[in-house]
Design a protein around this motif. Structure first.
Motif, PDB file in Angstrom:
ATOM      1  N   ARG A   9      -0.220  10.232  -5.287  1.00 49.73           N
ATOM      2  CA  ARG A   9       0.810   9.010  -5.646  1.00 49.73           C
ATOM      3  C   ARG A   9       2.233   9.355  -5.220  1.00 49.73           C
ATOM      4  O   ARG A   9       2.688  10.571  -5.506  1.00 49.73           O
ATOM      5  CB  ARG A   9       0.861   8.680  -7.229  1.00 49.73           C
ATOM      6  CG  ARG A   9       1.657   7.361  -7.500  1.00 49.73           C
ATOM      7  CD  ARG A   9       1.442   7.112  -8.746  1.00 49.73           C
ATOM      8  NE  ARG A   9       2.533   6.039  -9.094  1.00 49.73           N
ATOM      9  CZ  ARG A   9       2.696   5.580 -10.535  1.00 49.73           C
ATOM     10  NH1 ARG A   9       1.888   5.891 -11.556  1.00 49.73           N
ATOM     11  NH2 ARG A   9       3.570   4.714 -10.619  1.00 49.73           N
ATOM     12  N   SER A  10       2.744   8.670  -4.190  1.00 52.81           N
ATOM     13  CA  SER A  10       4.033   9.122  -3.773  1.00 52.81           C
ATOM     14  C   SER A  10       5.090   7.911  -3.531  1.00 52.81           C
ATOM     15  O   SER A  10       6.015   7.963  -2.760  1.00 52.81           O
ATOM     16  CB  SER A  10       3.898   9.602  -2.161  1.00 52.81           C
ATOM     17  OG  SER A  10       3.097   8.480  -1.548  1.00 52.81           O
ATOM     18  N   GLN A  39       0.575  -1.212   0.225  1.00 53.68           N
ATOM     19  CA  GLN A  39      -0.055  -0.219   0.009  1.00 53.68           C
ATOM     20  C   GLN A  39       0.949   1.463   0.085  1.00 53.68           C
ATOM     21  O   GLN A  39       0.420   2.355   0.158  1.00 53.68           O
ATOM     22  CB  GLN A  39      -1.188  -0.081   1.155  1.00 53.68           C
ATOM     23  CG  GLN A  39      -1.938  -1.089   0.982  1.00 53.68           C
ATOM     24  CD  GLN A  39      -3.243  -1.180   1.490  1.00 53.68           C
ATOM     25  OE1 GLN A  39      -3.707   0.078   2.044  1.00 53.68           O
ATOM     26  NE2 GLN A  39      -4.087  -2.168   1.635  1.00 53.68           N
ATOM     27  N   ALA A  40       2.111   1.152  -0.422  1.00 52.43           N
ATOM     28  CA  ALA A  40       2.700   2.266  -0.607  1.00 52.43           C
ATOM     29  C   ALA A  40       2.435   3.166  -1.880  1.00 52.43           C
ATOM     30  O   ALA A  40       2.376   4.320  -2.219  1.00 52.43           O
ATOM     31  CB  ALA A  40       4.411   2.010  -0.927  1.00 52.43           C
ATOM     32  N   ALA A  84      -1.672   9.822 -13.967  1.00 52.98           N
ATOM     33  CA  ALA A  84      -0.528   9.454 -12.988  1.00 52.98           C
ATOM     34  C   ALA A  84       0.206  10.809 -12.787  1.00 52.98           C
ATOM     35  O   ALA A  84       0.732  10.960 -11.739  1.00 52.98           O
ATOM     36  CB  ALA A  84       0.381   8.607 -13.806  1.00 52.98           C
ATOM     37  N   LEU A  85       0.455  11.561 -13.849  1.00 49.92           N
ATOM     38  CA  LEU A  85       1.030  13.030 -13.610  1.00 49.92           C
ATOM     39  C   LEU A  85       0.276  13.973 -12.583  1.00 49.92           C
ATOM     40  O   LEU A  85       0.801  14.535 -11.551  1.00 49.92           O
ATOM     41  CB  LEU A  85       1.243  13.848 -14.878  1.00 49.92           C
ATOM     42  CG  LEU A  85       2.314  13.208 -15.813  1.00 49.92           C
ATOM     43  CD1 LEU A  85       2.302  13.812 -17.246  1.00 49.92           C
ATOM     44  CD2 LEU A  85       3.740  13.145 -15.039  1.00 49.92           C
ATOM     45  N   ASN A  86      -1.093  13.863 -12.679  1.00 48.64           N
ATOM     46  CA  ASN A  86      -1.705  14.786 -11.578  1.00 48.64           C
ATOM     47  C   ASN A  86      -1.774  14.060 -10.246  1.00 48.64           C
ATOM     48  O   ASN A  86      -1.659  14.907  -9.514  1.00 48.64           O
ATOM     49  CB  ASN A  86      -3.199  14.799 -12.220  1.00 48.64           C
ATOM     50  CG  ASN A  86      -3.502  15.832 -13.324  1.00 48.64           C
ATOM     51  OD1 ASN A  86      -2.759  17.001 -13.080  1.00 48.64           O
ATOM     52  ND2 ASN A  86      -3.976  15.474 -14.532  1.00 48.64           N
TER      53      ASN A  86
END
Length: 200
Positions: free
Chosen positions: A169-170, A70-71, A160-162
């Motif tokens: 997302r990290s 869950q990263a 993905a970029l947003n």
């Protein structure tokens, strides 16, 4: 920024040597749970879901493991991969990596701006060229676990970029993608995403 990219690439390259390659034949059987969204060979018919075909196996394995830990968070993906073993992960990744991505083409109206950012970045705003990590043809860098982006759905790439820009997302090493995406304007994200869709 470039020094950080080189350092992360070196560290990830060192880690990648210990990764065990999977078996694509076994992976094809195990990938049955993936094909509903990602397609029989990893070419998704829905632009909301990424193409996995032709992606580097180590990068795919990292994403599966990030979903397991869950990263990287997505309720559907977190549940789908929860029971996969390390061998399952390696085999599925090897299967999708062994297939060829279908290039669907780019939106002509966005090509010039997207190409300019992808190839040269925006120096005055400290935005590195996408090509510095993902390569001039979008093939990525498997040793550094920088993904192939060539032919990816524009809608998925923009999401993905947003997600990187907002911090939703990290799972990017040393915030590299968050640093870049966070400086891009909405029209620039769209243009880069459209350019990548036809890149090969």
């Amino acid at each position: 920024m470039m020094k950080r990219i080189a350092t992360v690439a070196m560290l990830l390259g060192m880690v990648s040597t210990a990764w065990a390659a999977g078996d694509p034949v076994i992976g094809k059987q195990k990938a049955a749970l993936c094909i509903g969204c990602h397609g029989v060979d990893g070419n998704s018919s829905n632009p909301d879901w990424p193409n996995l075909a032709g992606q580097h196996a180590e990068y795919l394995a990292k994403q599966i493991n990030d979903y397991k830990s869950q990263a990287r968070k997505d309720p559907t993906m977190n549940a789908m991969v929860a029971s996969l073993s390390a061998d399952d992960t390696a085999n599925i990744a090897a299967f999708f990596a062994s297939n060829k991505v279908n290039i669907t083409g780019a939106n002509k109206g966005s090509i010039e701006l997207g190409k300019k950012i992808y190839r040269g970045g925006i120096a005055k705003r400290g935005i590195a060229a996408c090509a510095s990590c993902h390569g001039p043809s979008g093939a990525g860098n498997p040793a550094a676990k920088f993904p192939a982006v060539s032919g990816q759905h524009a809608k998925y790439t923009a999401k993905a970029l947003n997600d990187f820009a907002s911090g939703a997302r990290s799972n990017d090493p040393q915030s590299m993608m968050r640093d870049v995406a966070g400086k891009l304007k909405a029209n620039e994200i769209k243009a880069v995403a459209e350019y990548i869709a036809g890149l090969h």
